[in-house]
Design a protein around this motif. Structure first.
Motif, PDB file in Angstrom:
ATOM      1  N   VAL A  47       0.837  -1.204   0.000  1.00 61.15           N
ATOM      2  CA  VAL A  47       0.000   0.000   0.000  1.00 61.15           C
ATOM      3  C   VAL A  47       0.873   1.255   0.000  1.00 61.15           C
ATOM      4  CG1 VAL A  47      -1.651   1.319   1.404  1.00 61.15           C
ATOM      5  CG2 VAL A  47      -1.996  -1.132   1.042  1.00 61.15           C
ATOM      6  N   ASN A  48       1.993   1.178   0.720  1.00 59.57           N
ATOM      7  CA  ASN A  48       2.849   2.356   0.832  1.00 59.57           C
ATOM      8  C   ASN A  48       4.316   1.989   0.576  1.00 59.57           C
ATOM      9  OD1 ASN A  48       3.666   4.937   1.347  1.00 59.57           O
ATOM     10  ND2 ASN A  48       3.621   4.697   3.578  1.00 59.57           N
ATOM     11  N   PRO A  49       4.656   1.652  -0.651  1.00 59.58           N
ATOM     12  CA  PRO A  49       6.027   1.195  -0.921  1.00 59.58           C
ATOM     13  C   PRO A  49       7.034   2.343  -0.914  1.00 59.58           C
ATOM     14  CG  PRO A  49       4.793   1.327  -2.971  1.00 59.58           C
ATOM     15  CD  PRO A  49       3.834   1.706  -1.882  1.00 59.58           C
ATOM     16  N   ASP A  50       8.303   2.020  -0.645  1.00 60.00           N
ATOM     17  CA  ASP A  50       9.363   3.036  -0.751  1.00 60.00           C
ATOM     18  C   ASP A  50       9.493   3.474  -2.203  1.00 60.00           C
ATOM     19  OD1 ASP A  50       9.918   2.919   1.895  1.00 60.00           O
ATOM     20  OD2 ASP A  50      11.667   1.616   1.720  1.00 60.00           O
ATOM     21  N   ARG A  51       9.374   2.511  -3.086  1.00 60.04           N
ATOM     22  CA  ARG A  51       9.422   2.806  -4.528  1.00 60.04           C
ATOM     23  C   ARG A  51       8.810   1.634  -5.291  1.00 60.04           C
ATOM     24  NH1 ARG A  51      12.560  -0.964  -2.277  1.00 60.04           N
ATOM     25  NH2 ARG A  51      14.593  -1.309  -3.202  1.00 60.04           N
ATOM     26  N   VAL A  52       8.427   1.923  -6.538  1.00 60.65           N
ATOM     27  CA  VAL A  52       8.033   0.865  -7.471  1.00 60.65           C
ATOM     28  C   VAL A  52       9.053   0.938  -8.595  1.00 60.65           C
ATOM     29  CG1 VAL A  52       6.327   0.198  -9.204  1.00 60.65           C
ATOM     30  CG2 VAL A  52       5.579   0.903  -6.926  1.00 60.65           C
ATOM     31  N   LEU A  53       9.656  -0.187  -8.914  1.00 58.14           N
ATOM     32  CA  LEU A  53      10.692  -0.203  -9.946  1.00 58.14           C
ATOM     33  C   LEU A  53      10.152  -0.876 -11.204  1.00 58.14           C
ATOM     34  CD1 LEU A  53      13.642   0.170 -10.850  1.00 58.14           C
ATOM     35  CD2 LEU A  53      14.203  -1.949  -9.635  1.00 58.14           C
ATOM     36  N   ILE A  54      10.247  -0.192 -12.320  1.00 59.44           N
ATOM     37  CA  ILE A  54       9.805  -0.798 -13.587  1.00 59.44           C
ATOM     38  C   ILE A  54      10.939  -0.665 -14.598  1.00 59.44           C
ATOM     39  CG2 ILE A  54       8.071  -0.838 -15.425  1.00 59.44           C
ATOM     40  CD1 ILE A  54       6.166   0.680 -13.579  1.00 59.44           C
TER      41      ILE A  54
END
Ligand code: NAD
Ligand code: UDX
Length: 475
Positions: free
Chosen positions: A172-179
């Motif tokens: 719900v509250n990630p440090d970051r999303v990496l794509i």
């Protein structure tokens, strides 16, 4: 194109919670989670989910049947989806080339073959499983060699950083999303489509995009760095035990340096879980294959230090109990690899229990979330069948400790802090020992009750500190 339907392949610790949170946050997207394991899918569709994760039941209850579905009909879910997450397991190979180190990609490969066979329209295929760097290339080869005419695929790397026990919070509250994706107009468009899914609840600044290989390697790197911190503090815990320093004080002192930071410096019986060891081994193997032996040796040391820590702790228990635990009854509190999960994969408790069983001990085991069958499976898998009658599993801590010589705490469950240790002391054989493998108990209080207490990274007994450098007579 806007993503309207998602298929999540693999309904495990990652696929289940991840897809559930996407369904929660994206009511306009239909999410179908599929798995080859029919029993698991039945559990996802029942009141008793196959995994314990705080907050997960509530999320599933809210979304299941609305825009979240669990199914064994993989072909239909793939066929209908615009975007497919691959969240299958990538365990360490147990045979052949790279045995015991390389990641076994057979489940990922099987998944790619089914996608190629079934898809009649373009798809975005997202690697969520942790894979070796350049795995996306292999997936693309399989898809391109087997696809139906006119169908094209974009492969993205979108590693998952959730930790078990806090998965819902992390999602719900990630440090970051990496794509990570291919640097082409089609690749950038696919990245954008996946980013838009996350933007339903995550701000754009937290969505970090890279090339595919950086994204794949970043996942291995993140786990390697985290594990390295634990091995570093654990290595110092050994120094503390011989010198009289306290590893918690050392961790606090160094953690105040903002360049070091305070997180992930909790000395312990050793790290466990399905990721750290597996991903480190994989990194070491990759470095060896790339002819980088010094780099491989560097990361191998993080694993070796963890083995040393587990073995040091088990030895401490055995030596303290007069070097013989044969027929002694020992309570093991905690069997999961950390608190707030029922997962036992690579749990240090398995190592400790196995060492004590090898020495002939009778174990009384209790964990708040690990079922008896899973405990037995873990211990029987690495022991002779005759040890079975030396393993007893209990439903509460007080029953487990009754008439035992020692209590060995392997998992940092909060309820172990709250136990009535006076009552426990009165139930145990004397002298009564406590080995706190997580450094969570009030040791002074326990000593005042009458326990003989040993822990990690702090000397608690009254043996004088050896002044002879190099002497290894003290544990
Ligand atoms: P898991 O074993 O809990 O779940 C994997 C699921 O995939 C299983 O239910 C299995 O039946 C299913 N599966 C295997 N092959 C399949 C196929 N061909 N078709 C459909 N389903 C198939 O594993 P996990 O812990 O969820 O990990 C999945 C991946 O995510 C791994 O690569 C892992 O390294 C990575 N990861 C795990 C965590 C974690 O905390 N567990 C965190 C981040 C990343
Ligand atoms: C880890 C990573 O944290 C997560 O980002 C990744 O996606 C998957 O792998 P997980 O294995 O679920 O998550 O749990 P984590 O909290 O990292 O703990 C791993 C092990 O290290 C546990 O056995 C834990 O008890 C131990 N640990 C953790 C320590 O011994 N000391 C610490 O300071 C932190």
């Amino acid at each position: 194109m806007v993503v309207k339907k998602i298929c999540g392949i693999g309904a495990g610790y990652v696929g289940g919670p991840t897809c559930s949170v996407i369904a929660l946050k994206c009511p306009d997207i239909q999410v179908t989670v599929v798995d080859v394991n029919h029993e698991k899918i039945a559990q996802w569709n029942s009141e008793k989910l196959p995994i314990y994760e705080p907050g997960l039941d509530e999320v599933v209850e809210k979304c299941r049947g609305r825009n979240l579905f669990f199914s064994t009909d993989m072909r239909l879910a793939i066929q209908e989806a615009d975007l497919i997450f691959i969240s299958v397991n990538t365990p360490t190979k147990t045979f052949g080339n790279g045995q015991g180190r390389a990641a076994d990609l057979k489940y990922v490969e099987n998944t790619a073959r089914i996608i190629a066979e079934v898809a009649t329209e373009d798809k975005i295929v997202v690697e969520k499983s942790t894979v070796p760097v350049r795995a996306a290339e292999s997936i693309l080869h399989i898809l391109r060699a087997n696809h139906k005419p006119g169908v094209s695929f974009q492969i993205l790397s979108n590693p998952e950083f959730l930790a078990e026990g806090t998965a819902i919070e992390n999602l719900v509250n990630p440090d970051r999303v990496l794509i990570g994706g291919h640097d082409s107009p089609e690749g950038r468009a696919a990245i954008e489509q996946l980013a838009q899914v996350y933007e339903h609840w995550i701000s754009r600044e937290k969505i970090f995009t890279t090339n595919t290989w950086s994204s794949e390697l970043s996942k291995l790197a993140a786990n390697a760095f985290l594990a390295q911190r634990i091995s570093s503090i654990n290595s110092l815990s050994a120094v503390c035990e011989v010198t009289g320093a306290d590893v918690s004080e050392v961790a606090s002192a160094i953690g105040l340096d903002s360049r070091i930071g305070s997180k992930f410096l909790q000395a312990s019986v050793g790290f466990g879980g399905s990721c750290f060891q597996k991903d480190l081994l994989n990194l070491v193997y990759i470095c060896e294959c790339l002819n980088l032996p010094q780099v491989a040796a560097y990361w191998q040391q993080v694993i070796d230090m963890n083995e040393y820590q587990k073995s040091r702790f088990s030895t401490k228990v055995i030596v303290s109990l007069f070097n013989t635990v044969t027929d002694k009854h020992i309570a093991i509190l905690g069997f999961a690899f950390k608190k707030n999960t029922g997962d036992t994969r690579d749990s240090p408790a398995i190592y400790v229990a196995k060492s004590l069983l090898d020495e002939g001990a009778v174990l009384h085991i209790y964990d708040p979330k690990v079922q008896e069958a899973l405990i037995m499976d873990n211990l029987m898998a690495c022991s002779d069948s005759h040890v079975k009658n030396r393993i007893h599993v209990y439903q509460d801590a007080y029953s487990a400790v009754e008439n035992t010589h020692a209590l060995v705490l392997c998992t940092e469950w909060d309820e172990f802090i709250e136990l009535d240790y006076e009552k426990i002391y009165s139930q145990m054989t004397k002298p009564a020992y406590i080995f706190d493998g997580r450094k969570i108990l009030d040791h002074t209080r326990l000593q005042n009750i009458g326990f003989i207490v040993q822990t990690i990274g702090k000397r608690l007994n009254r043996i004088p500190v050896s002044r002879t450098w190099g002497s290894s007579t003290q544990l």
